[in-house]
Design a protein around this motif. Structure first.
Motif, PDB file in Angstrom:
ATOM      1  N   ARG A  36     -10.121  -1.028   4.293  1.00  0.00           N
ATOM      2  CA  ARG A  36     -10.089   0.815   5.488  1.00  0.00           C
ATOM      3  C   ARG A  36     -11.373   1.847   3.555  1.00  0.00           C
ATOM      4  NH1 ARG A  36      -7.128   4.942   3.545  1.00  0.00           N
ATOM      5  NH2 ARG A  36      -5.031   4.245   2.721  1.00  0.00           N
ATOM      6  N   VAL A  93      -1.209  -2.682  -1.993  1.00  0.00           N
ATOM      7  CA  VAL A  93      -1.864  -1.473  -1.777  1.00  0.00           C
ATOM      8  C   VAL A  93      -2.732  -1.730  -2.727  1.00  0.00           C
ATOM      9  CG1 VAL A  93      -2.756   0.516  -2.151  1.00  0.00           C
ATOM     10  CG2 VAL A  93      -0.795  -0.273  -0.571  1.00  0.00           C
ATOM     11  N   ASP A 110      -2.731  -2.140   2.490  1.00  0.00           N
ATOM     12  CA  ASP A 110      -3.408  -1.164   2.718  1.00  0.00           C
ATOM     13  C   ASP A 110      -4.668  -2.287   1.338  1.00  0.00           C
ATOM     14  OD1 ASP A 110      -4.322   0.269   4.395  1.00  0.00           O
ATOM     15  OD2 ASP A 110      -2.560   1.913   3.977  1.00  0.00           O
TER      16      ASP A 110
END
Length: 264
Positions: free
Chosen positions: A2, A189, A219
């Motif tokens: 993202r 992450v 993520d």
């Protein structure tokens, strides 16, 4: 994968802190490290900070200091200690060349031993209630990813780490470090600048696909407009906006890990 959204975030250094040089035993040898901790008595979560090519420089100590100001005990080990004590290189062409040479002297087993020793050192300190995270920048991000795959790390924050998908450096051999992703048991992450030449889009896709395939809680965040080393305050790559966004993310992820790990 993202894309990051810009956010206005207030940073509050709520805790006074102290910084000091410490010595960590690793397999009969001594590894130097920088330790930053809140000055007030109490028990705090611990975090390992993994440095870039240049060693434990002012910007790396600044990361540890900021974590201490947020109420954590942060240790930044000198991963180059087998090549020399107290290595701190200038961010120049000469320093970068020396850093690349030192990087090629690191071994996978040596790095894992150093990470494990740093985590054990934190756990042995009375003010540390649990080690909840590892944060690595650039080369240190690669070392953090390796630690996540080989050690029990609740949350690993990997910032703009290169060489994960190939075997160009010894620490990413005999197989690329990304191939070890199945060993990650905590959350990971990965944060990278949109314009980072060290981590091209193809590499990001390989990393993201492998994290998904292995079922890792993760993520992968692409920060718009940012290049490499955007968290390195005082260097040419530093980006205040990207750093502000990333520090908010770091604080949120560590706070989540802290809340889940309160035992020693």
């Amino acid at each position: 994968m993202r894309r990051a959204r810009r956010a206005a975030v207030r940073w509050d250094m709520a805790n006074e802190y102290v910084g000091e040089r410490v010595r960590v035993e690793v397999g009969g040898e001594v590894m130097g490290a920088y330790l930053a901790r809140p000055s007030a008595p109490g028990r705090y979560p611990g975090v390992v900070v993994a440095h870039q090519l240049f060693g434990v420089t002012a910007d790396v100590r600044g990361i540890a200091d900021r974590l201490a100001g947020q109420g954590r005990v942060a240790i930044a080990p000198e991963f180059h200690h087998r090549s020399g004590a107290g290595i701190e290189l200038p961010v120049t062409d000469e320093g970068r060349a020396r850093g690349f040479a030192l990087m090629r002297e690191l071994s996978r087993d040596g790095v894992v031993s150093d990470m494990s020793a740093a985590m054990s050192y934190l756990r042995a300190r009375g003010e540390v209630r649990a080690v909840t995270g590892v944060l690595g920048v650039s080369l240190g991000g690669h070392l953090a990813y390796l630690a996540a795959a080989r050690l029990a790390v609740p949350v690993t924050l990997v910032l703009y780490a290169g060489w994960l998908t190939g075997t160009e450096i010894p620490v990413s051999t005999p197989e690329p470090t990304v191939e070890l992703t199945g060993g990650i048991t905590g959350r990971l992450v990965y944060v990278v600048g949109e314009q980072d030449p060290v981590v091209p889009p193809a590499d990001r896709r390989v990393i993201a696909d492998r994290l998904v395939a292995e079922g890792v809680s993760h993520d992968l965040v692409v920060v718009p407009g940012a290049g490499h080393a955007f968290l390195a305050e005082g260097t040419a790559g530093y980006s205040p906006a990207a750093a502000e966004f990333t520090w908010a993310l770091i604080e949120r992820e560590l706070a989540d890990a802290d809340s889940q790990r309160t035992d020693g």
